[in-house]
Scaffold this motif. Structure first.
Motif, PDB file in Angstrom:
ATOM      1  N   ALA A 129      -1.645   1.393   6.632  1.00 19.28           N
ATOM      2  CA  ALA A 129      -1.137   2.232   5.650  1.00 19.28           C
ATOM      3  C   ALA A 129      -0.144   1.306   4.433  1.00 19.28           C
ATOM      4  O   ALA A 129       0.437   1.920   3.385  1.00 19.28           O
ATOM      5  CB  ALA A 129      -0.841   3.925   6.015  1.00 19.28           C
ATOM      6  N   ILE A 130       1.356   1.338   5.187  1.00 18.39           N
ATOM      7  CA  ILE A 130       2.124   0.470   4.310  1.00 18.39           C
ATOM      8  C   ILE A 130       2.087  -0.492   3.263  1.00 18.39           C
ATOM      9  O   ILE A 130       2.608  -0.101   1.724  1.00 18.39           O
ATOM     10  CB  ILE A 130       2.788   0.186   5.613  1.00 18.39           C
ATOM     11  CG1 ILE A 130       3.663   0.469   6.165  1.00 18.39           C
ATOM     12  CG2 ILE A 130       4.033  -0.808   4.724  1.00 18.39           C
ATOM     13  CD1 ILE A 130       4.575   0.029   7.327  1.00 18.39           C
ATOM     14  N   ALA A 131       0.190  -1.247   3.296  1.00 17.21           N
ATOM     15  CA  ALA A 131       0.215  -2.166   2.287  1.00 17.21           C
ATOM     16  C   ALA A 131      -0.880  -0.988   1.737  1.00 17.21           C
ATOM     17  O   ALA A 131      -0.453  -1.661   0.127  1.00 17.21           O
ATOM     18  CB  ALA A 131      -0.601  -2.627   3.115  1.00 17.21           C
ATOM     19  N   GLN A 132      -1.491  -0.161   1.464  1.00 15.23           N
ATOM     20  CA  GLN A 132      -2.394   0.927   0.479  1.00 15.23           C
ATOM     21  C   GLN A 132      -0.851   0.993  -0.719  1.00 15.23           C
ATOM     22  O   GLN A 132      -0.296   0.817  -1.536  1.00 15.23           O
ATOM     23  CB  GLN A 132      -3.073   1.332   1.195  1.00 15.23           C
ATOM     24  CG  GLN A 132      -4.120   0.683   1.649  1.00 15.23           C
ATOM     25  CD  GLN A 132      -5.343   0.360   0.799  1.00 15.23           C
ATOM     26  OE1 GLN A 132      -4.833   0.487  -0.006  1.00 15.23           O
ATOM     27  NE2 GLN A 132      -5.869  -1.008   1.227  1.00 15.23           N
ATOM     28  N   LEU A 133       0.738   2.023   0.196  1.00 10.74           N
ATOM     29  CA  LEU A 133       1.058   2.404   0.018  1.00 10.74           C
ATOM     30  C   LEU A 133       2.270   1.408  -0.744  1.00 10.74           C
ATOM     31  O   LEU A 133       2.724   2.544  -2.335  1.00 10.74           O
ATOM     32  CB  LEU A 133       2.483   2.987   0.338  1.00 10.74           C
ATOM     33  CG  LEU A 133       3.885   3.872   0.379  1.00 10.74           C
ATOM     34  CD1 LEU A 133       3.357   4.437  -0.487  1.00 10.74           C
ATOM     35  CD2 LEU A 133       4.303   4.026   1.202  1.00 10.74           C
ATOM     36  N   VAL A 134       2.840   0.320  -0.726  1.00  9.07           N
ATOM     37  CA  VAL A 134       3.322  -0.939  -1.275  1.00  9.07           C
ATOM     38  C   VAL A 134       2.111  -1.549  -2.669  1.00  9.07           C
ATOM     39  O   VAL A 134       3.134  -1.475  -3.421  1.00  9.07           O
ATOM     40  CB  VAL A 134       2.930  -1.753  -0.239  1.00  9.07           C
ATOM     41  CG1 VAL A 134       3.991  -3.180  -1.224  1.00  9.07           C
ATOM     42  CG2 VAL A 134       4.405  -1.940   0.726  1.00  9.07           C
ATOM     43  N   GLU A 135       1.140  -1.480  -2.201  1.00 11.50           N
ATOM     44  CA  GLU A 135       0.485  -1.479  -3.775  1.00 11.50           C
ATOM     45  C   GLU A 135       0.328  -0.408  -4.810  1.00 11.50           C
ATOM     46  O   GLU A 135       0.812  -1.155  -5.914  1.00 11.50           O
ATOM     47  CB  GLU A 135      -1.221  -1.621  -3.301  1.00 11.50           C
ATOM     48  CG  GLU A 135      -1.539  -2.204  -4.631  1.00 11.50           C
ATOM     49  CD  GLU A 135      -3.302  -2.986  -3.790  1.00 11.50           C
ATOM     50  OE1 GLU A 135      -4.617  -2.709  -5.054  1.00 11.50           O
ATOM     51  OE2 GLU A 135      -3.273  -3.302  -3.021  1.00 11.50           O
ATOM     52  N   SER A 136       0.397   0.733  -4.396  1.00 10.34           N
ATOM     53  CA  SER A 136       0.489   1.581  -4.945  1.00 10.34           C
ATOM     54  C   SER A 136       1.782   2.472  -5.910  1.00 10.34           C
ATOM     55  O   SER A 136       1.460   3.245  -6.822  1.00 10.34           O
ATOM     56  CB  SER A 136      -0.071   3.105  -4.497  1.00 10.34           C
ATOM     57  OG  SER A 136       0.869   3.713  -3.585  1.00 10.34           O
ATOM     58  N   LEU A 137       2.612   1.708  -5.394  1.00  6.34           N
ATOM     59  CA  LEU A 137       3.715   2.221  -5.719  1.00  6.34           C
ATOM     60  C   LEU A 137       3.878   1.596  -7.741  1.00  6.34           C
ATOM     61  O   LEU A 137       3.109   0.609  -8.299  1.00  6.34           O
ATOM     62  CB  LEU A 137       5.172   1.165  -5.387  1.00  6.34           C
ATOM     63  CG  LEU A 137       5.350   1.421  -3.844  1.00  6.34           C
ATOM     64  CD1 LEU A 137       6.535   0.434  -3.138  1.00  6.34           C
ATOM     65  CD2 LEU A 137       6.028   2.704  -3.860  1.00  6.34           C
ATOM     66  N   THR A 138       4.603   2.525  -8.446  1.00  4.77           N
ATOM     67  CA  THR A 138       5.221   2.190  -9.470  1.00  4.77           C
ATOM     68  C   THR A 138       6.380   1.567 -10.103  1.00  4.77           C
ATOM     69  O   THR A 138       6.431   1.216 -11.245  1.00  4.77           O
ATOM     70  CB  THR A 138       4.115   3.672 -10.001  1.00  4.77           C
ATOM     71  OG1 THR A 138       5.213   4.189  -9.996  1.00  4.77           O
ATOM     72  CG2 THR A 138       3.314   4.618  -9.751  1.00  4.77           C
ATOM     73  N   PHE A 139       6.959   1.456  -9.463  1.00  2.39           N
ATOM     74  CA  PHE A 139       8.124   1.658 -10.069  1.00  2.39           C
ATOM     75  C   PHE A 139       8.671  -0.456  -9.400  1.00  2.39           C
ATOM     76  O   PHE A 139       9.626  -0.603  -9.638  1.00  2.39           O
ATOM     77  CB  PHE A 139      10.125   2.466  -9.059  1.00  2.39           C
ATOM     78  CG  PHE A 139      10.251   2.383  -7.564  1.00  2.39           C
ATOM     79  CD1 PHE A 139      10.327   1.687  -7.115  1.00  2.39           C
ATOM     80  CD2 PHE A 139       8.874   3.245  -7.445  1.00  2.39           C
ATOM     81  CE1 PHE A 139      10.385   1.512  -6.068  1.00  2.39           C
ATOM     82  CE2 PHE A 139       8.925   3.359  -5.560  1.00  2.39           C
ATOM     83  CZ  PHE A 139       9.837   2.506  -5.232  1.00  2.39           C
TER      84      PHE A 139
END
Length: 770
Positions: free
Chosen positions: A278-288
């Protein structure tokens, strides 16, 4: 011999049976047992997720480097360029641009044969007027936000670059089909991909920063995992007493307790692995975050991952056995229910003294070198000091709460609870204190090294520079176009060129030249010498049009010669940036030489209006495809230091989130242990507000003790580490106050999040006994 083997087999079977029974007990016991097991598994899972994320850092760095190497062009600027076109060659020009603080990188490429090299991520080369773009760039160009970027990238989009052709999920990259690149300074290539040389951290003090950061971020995680497996300790003690009553011996009770903890740790490993995904998916989706990794790259290193998988269950069993070292489980109860023994101070202070001695040797000698002995002393000193802080906290909390007495009912409920079972409360905030102490030391070290790693440019941050390489466009025309842009003011405009004899020439009006050097008198046609190495009057200088170069950087035209005229005066530069040797007004320079000069327009823009500088970039694109706009910065820093800053920020945020979740899980576990007591208190008329404040004080008192001890330890540790270096300590008291404030905010947040569970446990049906 046979009897000995038989006894060993029975002993092994007994161990397996007891451990299996402990695993069954972990999920037995109805809803309360399930909640206890869930809290333990969740606590361990949070810690495991952090440890697996840390174990993924080597893999992430390796994957990012491999992506960069696959995209890079082999030996593009090397000593052995490809001279002749072939069936497998292509001409290539790299483009770099910026859009609203986002880097845009592109490549124009023209095939020279039927089998040209194709960059990773696309299946064929684009034709002239076409381009392949990354998905983030395609989304930007199709949105309203990217409307000012479209004029610079007006090619037809024919495909999307696959992930293997990108450095990161947010990479704004394109490959465009080019035309006539043989006169645009193109380079001939026959392959994509280059092996980068090893790039070790250039500063030994940055190595020290990395060491401190790793210890500070991982040690609280390990401590939290050790604490999480001890959730539900009071119910476990009662269950073990019941087992003793039906015939289990003390050794079997310990094995059963170890099996229960091992089960929670194993489930926590599964939860931690899921959280990592879940963390990996969240990190990839970050925009900043521009240089974030792909989710597929966040995979634990096999060796480090194996250590985590093996170590977590072992830590769980060890922590449980350590908790039972003074626990005598009897058929009718446990000794822990009696008054606890006083905590011994001597061995706790020993850890601190050894840590001080380890770092003190380096402080006294001032000899910090990149060798195994120095690094061992540093790591040992930091670990011992932080472990000493962790060991001292239960003693400190015990001494502090023992002095509390009368007060409001909520205060008395909280302090009495801490006096009777302060060990669990102090263990819960060990991670908070260790992280806070490490954060204080880390920010001191970071602030100190930052003063040495930063390079102050002396530029104003609201200014920028339009650079147009030599061409037919006149400086006055470029200046006029820039002045037409709203919210933009031209500060200065001048021309510049370097000769083949390493002599530099700046051409500008008298007002601009006077801003560079101390000029007493100036008129059109004057020339000034601004350097001792300036060529003598009458010297011949050769100038080349670097905007019209052939393949592999070869000049297309012969150099233009210019005879240095008589200098009017030798002037003194006003700042170090005036490295040129000749200052001249336009009337003193031949027209053909002026056509070869680079045109520079310095302007001020309103940073509150990001569109203004984008309009200037569009002006630059209309002037020349080689023109660019560079925003001035008041200071610059090394790439390694900037990357460390970003990684440390991500790591600190993740550690703080883990600490907050650990405090919440610990508070919920304590409420679960006391749910019957809460219901009884409400039934006898205790106000809900009183119980809520008691939860607040019960969390706040240990945290206050921990933060106070952490600030002292952190300041001392930071001072010791900086004294090893030749720098003077720099303390950012604002950051120190922020760290202390974060602890207070965490207490309030944990209390608020625990309120729903508290209200649920105050219901009258909590008194029911089956």
């Amino acid at each position: 011999m046979t009897n000995t083997v038989t006894k060993k087999r029975r002993g092994v079977r007994a161990w397996i049976a007891d451990v299996a029974m402990g695993c069954r007990f972990a999920v037995a016991g109805g809803p309360s047992g399930w909640i206890r097991a869930a809290l333990t598994a969740l606590g361990v899972g949070l810690g495991v997720a952090m440890l697996l994320a840390a174990a993924s850092v080597p893999t992430v760095l390796t994957s990012m480097e491999e992506r960069q190497e696959s995209i890079a062009v082999g030996d593009l600027y090397g000593d052995s360029p490809i001279e002749k076109p072939g069936d497998d060659t292509a001409l290539l020009v790299e483009r770099w641009d910026s859009y609203r603080d986002m880097a845009v990188s592109g490549t124009e490429i023209v095939p020279e044969g039927d089998n040209p090299p194709i960059p990773p991520g696309i299946d064929k080369l684009p034709k002239p007027g076409e381009m392949y773009v990354s998905q983030p760039l395609a989304d930007l160009l199709s949105s309203e936000e990217g409307k000012l970027l479209k004029p610079r990238l007006d090619h037809k989009i024919v495909g999307v670059i696959a992930d293997e052709g990108l450095e990161s999920p947010g990479d704004l990259r394109y490959y465009a089909g080019g035309e006539n690149l043989d006169t645009a300074g193109a380079y001939r290539i026959d392959n994509f991909g280059e092996k980068f040389p090893d790039n070790p951290i250039e500063s030994i003090f940055l190595v020290l920063l990395v060491i401190v950061a790793v210890i500070v971020m991982l040690l609280p995680v390990v401590m939290f995992v050790a604490v999480a497996v001890r959730f539900g300790g009071e119910q476990r003690d009662r269950r073990l007493a019941a087992l003793r009553l039906i015939g289990a011996d003390a050794a079997a009770a310990r094995r059963i307790a170890g099996g229960e903890s091992m089960f929670g740790a194993i489930v926590g490993l599964v939860i931690g692995a899921g959280l990592l995904v879940a963390i990996a998916q969240l990190v990839e989706s970050l925009t900043f975050w521009d240089d974030r990794p792909f989710a597929a790259d966040i995979v634990p290193d096999p060796f480090l991952g194996a250590i985590v998988v093996i170590a977590v269950p072992l830590v769980a069993v060890f922590a449980t056995q350590l908790a039972m070292r003074r626990l005598i489980v009897e058929p009718l109860g446990v000794v822990r229910q009696a008054k606890p023994r006083r905590r011994r101070l001597w061995w706790r202070l020993t850890l601190v003294v050894l840590g001080v001695a380890s770092l003190g040797q380096l402080v006294l000698t001032g000899d910090f070198r990149d060798n195994w002995l120095t690094m061992t002393l540093v790591v040992t000193g930091i670990l011992l000091l932080l472990l000493g802080l962790a060991a001292m906290l239960p003693w400190v909390v015990e001494k502090v709460v023992s002095r509390f007495g009368a007060g409001a009912p909520s205060w008395q409920l909280a302090t009495r609870r801490l006096q009777l079972s302060g060990g669990s409360a102090s263990r819960a905030i060990i991670g908070v204190a260790v992280a806070a102490a490490g954060a204080v030391a880390l920010q001191m070290l970071f602030s100190t090294i930052e003063t040495k790693e930063m390079n102050f440019t002396g530029k104003q941050e609201n200014q920028a520079e339009l650079y147009a390489p030599s061409g037919k466009v006149e400086l006055a025309e470029i200046k006029e176009k820039v002045e037409e842009v709203p919210d933009v003011k031209v500060v200065e405009a001048y021309s510049s060129i370097d000769s083949e004899q390493d002599a530099s020439l700046i051409v500008g009006d008298c007002e601009y030249l006077s801003s560079l050097a101390k000029i007493e008198a100036c008129a059109e046609g004057d020339v000034f010498s601004a350097d001792e190495t300036a060529p003598k009057p009458g010297s011949k200088l050769d100038f080349i049009n670097y905007n019209e170069l052939g393949v592999n950087g070869k000049p297309l035209h012969k150099p233009q010669k210019w005879t240095v005229p008589e200098y009017r005066d030798r002037v003194t530069p006003k700042n170090d940036e005036v490295y040129t040797s000749i200052l001249a007004t336009p009337g003193a320079v031949d027209e053909k030489i002026l056509e070869l000069t680079d045109q520079i327009v310095v302007f001020e823009s309103d940073r509150a209006n990001p569109d203004s500088i984008e309009h200037v970039r569009n002006v630059a694109a209309g002037v020349s495809q080689h023109a660019s706009v560079t925003e001035y910065m008041s200071s610059t820093e090394s790439e390694t230091f900037a990357n460390l800053r970003q990684l440390l920020l991500v790591g600190v945020i993740a550690t703080m989130i883990l600490i907050g979740l650990s405090m919440l899980v610990n508070t919920l576990e304590q409420l679960q242990e006391r749910r019957r007591l809460m219901s009884l208190l409400v039934a006898f008329g205790t106000r809900r507000r009183t119980l809520a404040f008691s939860v607040l004080w019960q969390t706040a008192i240990p945290v206050a003790c921990g933060i106070a001890a952490a600030l002292v330890t952190g300041l001392g540790l930071g001072w010791s580490l900086i004294r090893i270096t030749p720098y003077k300590p720099v303390i950012d008291w604002g950051n120190v106050a922020t760290i202390a404030g974060a602890g207070a905010a965490m207490v309030l947040l944990v209390t608020l999040l625990s309120m729903p569970a508290l209200w649920h446990m105050m219901r009258p049906n909590g008194i029911r006994t089956e």
